[in-house]
Design an enzyme around this catalytic site. Structure first.
Site: not given
Lengths: 409, 138
Positions: A202, A228, A366
């Site tokens: 990730d 991002k 999150c």
């Protein structure tokens, strides 16, 4: 375009969002972990695309369509070369990191069977937990979690114990969005490969801070989001090794991903189009390409060094605050400083910082299982990009002191 | 004092503050003055979970009027709760159902009642109204 010497001011000048005031105060943007601001060149690219180049791709014979197709495919090659992938066929445009991980969970997941194990870590974002839980429910696979230490580093002994012939996929974050920990992915990938497991990185928090070489890392998948990394929202990338992507069934059906459709049987398009059903986010892809070209124009080594210096500078000051606890003290970390303060709720701190013009993120980021591990409801997170400065950190620290005074009084 | 006058009072109280930080200092003062709920009363049925902060709400009906007690883990949330209770406490269910907390907007705190803020306050106002409705149709 050759890289120019690193100058924070020269970089800041290219980001219009950084020039604004909020609540009458100069904006200080420390929420780069959530999303980065966009340089003028990306904004211009999007405007230019919609103003003059807009057309659907891959199926038009007309001039505009061919131009748009060329730009879209050029963006794919720009990204391929940026992350050093072998072929543009290994670069799949997705909606973002979450979408990319879901694609792998669904499609690669179709190759798995009951009892196969998926390994993740205790510091994953929900986006790298829930798709695997769904897969486990669907196929009867088993989810295993590598624990971490209180410093926020992976327990490498436990990792080796959890790794076995049953492990089919190891999905882990390259850099933790909550802790800033840079995981030792190179050696983890090697070890996972030794038992025959594939590895998904990730890269949502690493693409904008580290130089990524997917061939040298030898990861099987690498996922990241455009927004991002100074590009538009709604676009992201799944890199996958060609031989693995070839074996994977399509994720979604529709236009562009087919070779031939009849009611009896449909054959699928070749890579990468097999995984790009429907009209893609063409503007987003071209915008992301331009964001990557912008990065190519910078001295990225100097930029990364600057980000590391900001992280150490902020952490050094905050560490001296009484009652303040840094969450995430890994030896190897960057660009994120997460903390809690005794008897002060992150929401209150975040709200008071906001009113002083400072954008930070508060809450669980999150990563609820990670918050449970630390026994906290959430943190205040300052996350930096190369356009931030030490002077901004000084202002942030003063604003934090004022907030603490008000809350503690 | 009518429920509208109570809201106007709050708006007047805040009108002296020009600076955002002064406003919030006052909200925090209000939050500290809220009695809150004892740990024993912070039960799951009273909990309104928000993404950013949690709120607890208890309600009683006396002589046709409603009385609320509430708590929050964040002090700014608690301060705004204090104001909401000041407005809604001691009112009839009918009045509560008919009254929107317009003072929130007027003071400039709209963001705290937005669904995206997820601090539990919007859900709390909804819960207050639901309690009022239920007391009319037990």
């Amino acid at each position: 375009m050759g890289a120019s010497p690193f100058s924070v001011q020269a970089i800041r000048d290219q980001f219009p969002a950084l020039r604004q005031q909020v609540y009458g105060k100069q904006l200080i943007y420390f929420d780069n972990g959530a999303t980065s601001q966009k340089p003028q060149v990306v904004l211009d690219t999007l405007k230019q695309y919609y103003a003059l180049e807009n057309a659907n791709i891959h199926r038009g014979v007309h001039y505009l369509s061919q131009q748009a197709t060329t730009a879209y495919e050029q963006a794919r090659r720009t990204i391929q070369s940026y992350i050093r992938a072998k072929s543009p066929d290994e670069i799949i445009f997705t909606k973002g990191t979450t979408d990319a991980i879901n694609l792998v969970a669904y499609s690669f997941g179709e190759l798995l069977k009951a009892g196969d194990e998926i390994l993740i870590t205790a510091m994953e974002h929900h986006s790298n937990i829930v798709p695997w839980q769904l897969l486990c429910e669907r196929k009867g696979c088993v989810l295993k979690v590598v624990p971490i230490s209180k410093k926020g580093e992976l327990d490498l002994v436990a990792f080796e114990e959890l790794l076995s012939e049953k492990t089919k996929l190891f999905a882990l974050t390259h850099i933790s969005n909550t802790l800033g920990t840079i995981n030792p992915v190179q050696s983890l990938i090697q070890k996972a490969h030794q038992v025959g497991a594939k590895v998904l990185l990730d890269g949502a928090q690493s693409i904008q801070h580290l130089t990524i070489d997917v061939k040298a890392l030898n990861c099987d998948f690498y996922a990241f989001s455009g927004h991002k990394v100074f590009g538009p929202t709604g676009i992201g990338i799944l890199y996958g090794k060609e031989e693995i992507l070839e074996k994977m069934p399509p994720y979604q059906g529709g236009g562009d991903m087919i070779a031939k459709v009849t009611f009896e049987r449909t054959t699928y398009n070749t890579l990468p189009f097999k995984f790009e059903a429907g009209t893609p986010h063409i503007a987003g892809a071209i915008g992301l390409g331009s964001a990557i070209e912008f990065l190519n124009s910078l001295d990225l080594e100097a930029a990364a060094a600057h980000e590391l210096e900001l992280t150490k500078y902020a952490q050094g000051i905050l560490d001296t605050f009484e009652g303040l606890h840094i969450i995430g003290e890994a030896k190897n970390k960057t660009s994120v400083v997460s903390f809690t303060i005794d008897n002060m709720h992150p929401f209150d701190l975040g709200t008071l910082l906001d009113k002083q013009g400072i954008a930070v993120r508060t809450g669980h980021h999150c990563t609820q299982p990670l918050m449970d591990f630390f026994g906290i409801p959430g943190t205040v997170r300052a996350s930096f990009a190369f356009y931030n400065t030490k002077a901004e950190i000084d202002t942030f620290v003063a604003a934090l002191e004022r907030s603490m005074q008000i809350l503690g009084a | 004092m009518t429920i509208q006058e109570k809201q106007q009072d709050l708006i007047d109280e805040f009108s002296i503050y020009e600076d955002w930080m002064d406003k919030y200092e006052y909200i925090i003062e209000l939050g500290k003055a809220v009695k809150g709920l004892s740990e024993a009363h912070k039960t799951k049925d009273k909990l309104i979970e928000g993404c950013q902060s949690n709120v607890w709400l208890a309600c009683t009906l006396q002589d046709g009027k409603m009385f609320f007690e509430a708590d929050a883990d964040a002090i700014i949330t608690k301060g705004i709760i204090g104001m909401l209770l000041q407005v809604y406490n001691g009112e009839t269910p009918q009045t509560i159902l008919q009254t929107e907390p317009f003072f929130i907007d007027a003071i400039g705190l709209t963001e705290h009642l937005s669904p995206t803020r997820a601090n539990g306050l919007l859900s709390m106002v909804k819960r207050i109204k639901t309690e009022a409705l239920q007391s009319l149709n037990p």
